[in-house]
Scaffold this active site. Sequence first.
Site: not given
Ligand SMILES: Cc1cc2nc3c(=O)[nH]c(=O)nc-3n(C[C@H](O)[C@H](O)[C@H](O)COP(=O)(O)O)c2cc1C
Length: 312
Positions: A49, A138, A173, A200-201
């Site tokens: 995390k 983020c 990232k 990332n998201t």
């Molecule tokens: C609940 C949650 C918490 C996340 N926390 C982080 C984080 O602390 N650091 C980070 O770089 N990305 C974080 N992400 C993003 C994920 O690492 C990832 O880049 C993003 O969700 C896309 O991948 P996925 O569709 O497989 O979830 C988080 C995503 C979710 C859903």
Amino acid sequence: MSTVIPSLSNTVAGIQFSSVLLNASGAFNAHLFNELYPLKEAMGGIVTKTVTQQPLAGNLQPRTVELPGIGMLNSIGLQNPGLIYSLEKDIPALKALGLPVILSISAHSSLEFAQMAEYAFSHPNGSLIEALELNLSCPNVEKGGVHFGSAQDSVREALQAVTSVCNKPVFAKLTPNVGDIVAIGGAAIEGGAAGLTAINTVLGAAIDIQRRKPIMPRVSAGYSGPGIKPIAIHAIWNLRKHFPETPIMGVGGVSSAEDVLEFLMAGASLVQVGTICFRNPLIFKEITEALQAFCTAEHISSIAELSGCAHR
Ligand SMILES: Cc1cc2nc3c(=O)[nH]c(=O)nc-3n(C[C@H](O)[C@H](O)[C@H](O)COP(=O)(O)O)c2cc1C
């Protein structure tokens, strides 16, 4: 006749990963190692995390919204126990799983990024960390985060600051919430990034139609899950096309072995799996079996050879 099991391993930035599958940062709860223990045979490495220099309490609730069939919104706000706790408690516990550990960090400035990296690698447990992933993306924090990662200069400076104080590979990232992710990726590479993590998201929001108000207190949140897969593949494809020598960790919407194969073929060297784990914590095992079956059927002895094959 004995069957040869195809290799799912890959060596990236000098690190040997026994499988191309890693978890995406933050997509498990704080006790990551408990959740990961049963999955360790099916994973090639672990991303922590994201931690910040000081502990963070995160955002007001609600912090997540499920979007049935297409994923979820989250606005956790980088809740984490801080760098010192992570180094003393989490890193040794994660390392005990026997996989390479990548420490994800976030900061408000290049200086703070460099201070964190320096502290981490001078700590006695710093030797347990194989690489850093700089979370420059983020969407759920006021300072730093996606704002930091949207400008080429700040990305380049952050990478320069960190790579000048640490000898381990540093992955940047990237956020998809920019006009030109290739320009940002290029700045990270100029700053010394050994690899890129994309994506990332995606920025998103949802409205509560009863209250006629946004569901999330900060309105905007990070959209993840199956719906963002094409956005991730588009980013990976273009990053690979422009920077064929730079390894990419692909992430965003992966929920099956077919998705992993698409990510590899588009140019990823490793693939991170996130949101789907909330629905199916055993997904790593299922994907591993399906990848092995695919490679066997296609007479592929090492899955690494598929990386970027769609460009050739
Ligand atoms: C609940 C949650 C918490 C996340 N926390 C982080 C984080 O602390 N650091 C980070 O770089 N990305 C974080 N992400 C993003 C994920 O690492 C990832 O880049 C993003 O969700 C896309 O991948 P996925 O569709 O497989 O979830 C988080 C995503 C979710 C859903």
